[in-house]
Motif scaffolding. Structure first.
Motif, PDB file in Angstrom:
ATOM      1  N   ILE A  66      41.128  14.771   6.623  1.00 38.29           N
ATOM      2  CA  ILE A  66      40.940  13.369   7.013  1.00 38.29           C
ATOM      3  C   ILE A  66      42.162  12.535   6.607  1.00 38.29           C
ATOM      4  O   ILE A  66      42.646  11.700   7.377  1.00 38.29           O
ATOM      5  N   GLU A  67      42.678  12.789   5.406  1.00 35.82           N
ATOM      6  CA  GLU A  67      43.893  12.082   4.965  1.00 35.82           C
ATOM      7  C   GLU A  67      45.082  12.470   5.845  1.00 35.82           C
ATOM      8  O   GLU A  67      45.899  11.617   6.215  1.00 35.82           O
ATOM      9  N   ALA A  68      45.171  13.753   6.191  1.00 34.50           N
ATOM     10  CA  ALA A  68      46.250  14.216   7.068  1.00 34.50           C
ATOM     11  C   ALA A  68      46.137  13.576   8.447  1.00 34.50           C
ATOM     12  O   ALA A  68      47.137  13.196   9.056  1.00 34.50           O
ATOM     13  N   ALA A  69      44.900  13.450   8.924  1.00 32.33           N
ATOM     14  CA  ALA A  69      44.676  12.820  10.235  1.00 32.33           C
ATOM     15  C   ALA A  69      45.202  11.388  10.247  1.00 32.33           C
ATOM     16  O   ALA A  69      45.841  10.959  11.215  1.00 32.33           O
ATOM     17  N   ARG A  94      32.218   9.443   9.636  1.00 29.85           N
ATOM     18  CA  ARG A  94      32.666   8.048   9.652  1.00 29.85           C
ATOM     19  C   ARG A  94      34.121   7.935   9.171  1.00 29.85           C
ATOM     20  O   ARG A  94      34.943   7.246   9.778  1.00 29.85           O
ATOM     21  N   SER A  95      34.434   8.654   8.084  1.00 31.18           N
ATOM     22  CA  SER A  95      35.801   8.622   7.536  1.00 31.18           C
ATOM     23  C   SER A  95      36.806   9.186   8.539  1.00 31.18           C
ATOM     24  O   SER A  95      37.917   8.671   8.687  1.00 31.18           O
ATOM     25  N   ALA A  96      36.413  10.274   9.213  1.00 34.99           N
ATOM     26  CA  ALA A  96      37.313  10.891  10.191  1.00 34.99           C
ATOM     27  C   ALA A  96      37.598   9.946  11.352  1.00 34.99           C
ATOM     28  O   ALA A  96      38.748   9.813  11.799  1.00 34.99           O
ATOM     29  N   MET A  97      36.572   9.276  11.832  1.00 32.48           N
ATOM     30  CA  MET A  97      36.761   8.337  12.940  1.00 32.48           C
ATOM     31  C   MET A  97      37.654   7.162  12.520  1.00 32.48           C
ATOM     32  O   MET A  97      38.505   6.707  13.279  1.00 32.48           O
ATOM     33  N   GLY A 100      41.242   7.966  12.666  1.00 33.73           N
ATOM     34  CA  GLY A 100      41.835   8.119  13.992  1.00 33.73           C
ATOM     35  C   GLY A 100      41.478   9.407  14.702  1.00 33.73           C
ATOM     36  O   GLY A 100      42.082   9.735  15.732  1.00 33.73           O
ATOM     37  N   ALA A 101      40.503  10.152  14.180  1.00 32.46           N
ATOM     38  CA  ALA A 101      40.119  11.415  14.819  1.00 32.46           C
ATOM     39  C   ALA A 101      39.523  11.176  16.208  1.00 32.46           C
ATOM     40  O   ALA A 101      38.818  10.205  16.431  1.00 32.46           O
ATOM     41  N   ASP A 102      39.836  12.101  17.111  1.00 34.50           N
ATOM     42  CA  ASP A 102      39.307  12.028  18.470  1.00 34.50           C
ATOM     43  C   ASP A 102      38.089  12.933  18.648  1.00 34.50           C
ATOM     44  O   ASP A 102      37.320  12.767  19.591  1.00 34.50           O
ATOM     45  N   ALA A 103      37.958  13.914  17.744  1.00 33.84           N
ATOM     46  CA  ALA A 103      36.818  14.830  17.817  1.00 33.84           C
ATOM     47  C   ALA A 103      36.428  15.262  16.411  1.00 33.84           C
ATOM     48  O   ALA A 103      37.267  15.333  15.513  1.00 33.84           O
ATOM     49  N   PHE A 104      35.143  15.547  16.248  1.00 34.57           N
ATOM     50  CA  PHE A 104      34.625  15.988  14.954  1.00 34.57           C
ATOM     51  C   PHE A 104      33.603  17.079  15.228  1.00 34.57           C
ATOM     52  O   PHE A 104      32.558  16.818  15.822  1.00 34.57           O
ATOM     53  N   LEU A 105      33.932  18.309  14.820  1.00 32.97           N
ATOM     54  CA  LEU A 105      33.100  19.464  15.165  1.00 32.97           C
ATOM     55  C   LEU A 105      32.850  20.340  13.952  1.00 32.97           C
ATOM     56  O   LEU A 105      33.661  20.371  13.024  1.00 32.97           O
TER      57      LEU A 105
END
Length: 204
Positions: A66-69, A94-97, A100-105
């Motif tokens: 998530i930090e790298a994203a 929530r943190s990933a979004m 700036g994440a586009d997908a979470f799987l």
């Protein structure tokens, strides 16, 4: 001929990383051009290989996926970010979004589903595991402030208030207040339980 989708794979477990790379390599339009085992190697690899999509595991040494994203999103806003998780923790979504994440799987999703997610994010879609999305909505927002999270993360190794104060450049009273508030918000009995609850929910 369809142009190849260049993918970076960031995963610290070599067997998982190599298996994912092999499976994605079977797709006609996807090429894994770079693999890294640490979160703090992601940004440089993205820049060096001109990737279209970065697949990021959450739990990695150096820094989290998530930090790298967030770093990649700031430096290379055109790169699509797919976050993979073993742990379906609502707070992670929530943190990933927010990063700036586009997908979470989830990581054990079928390879065909992952390949399809890569194509969808490149087409401008957002792809979220439906079970994780439902859990995140049910859980609600992270109640902890950024500073409360910082103090709780630092307290996870059992440091005393004095040690925390020194490490975080705060007074002992301020540290005590942040810990007390975090414990109260999480309905925990003590700081150790507060750390466990926050981690389980993906809030740290």
């Amino acid at each position: 001929m369809t142009s190849m989708i260049k993918v970076l794979l960031a995963e610290d477990q070599s067997m998982v990383r190599e298996a994912l790379a092999a499976l994605l390599g079977l797709e006609d339009d996807i090429e894994v051009v770079a693999q890294v085992a640490r979160g703090d190697e992601v940004l440089a690899a993205v820049g060096a290989h001109g990737v279209d999509v970065a697949l990021l595991d959450i739990e990695m040494p150096g820094c989290t996926g998530i930090e790298a994203a967030a770093l990649v999103h700031r430096a290379h806003p055109g790169v699509k970010l797919v976050v993979l998780t073993t742990f379906g923790r609502p707070g992670y979504l929530r943190s990933a979004m927010e990063a700036g994440a586009d997908a979470f799987l989830v990581k054990d999703a079928p390879a065909a589903q992952l390949a399809e997610a890569i194509r969808k994010v490149l087409a401008g879609e957002r792809v979220i595991d439906p079970t994780l999305a439902a859990a995140a909505l049910a859980e609600g927002a992270n109640p902890l402030t950024e500073r409360e999270r910082e103090v709780l993360r630092a307290a996870a190794d059992g440091s005393t208030n004095a040690e925390l104060a020194q490490a975080l450049h705060l007074s002992q009273g301020t540290v005590r207040n942040y810990l007390s508030t975090a414990i109260q918000k999480l309905a925990a009995r003590n700081r150790a339980e507060a750390v466990r609850i926050a981690r389980d929910k993906g809030w740290l």
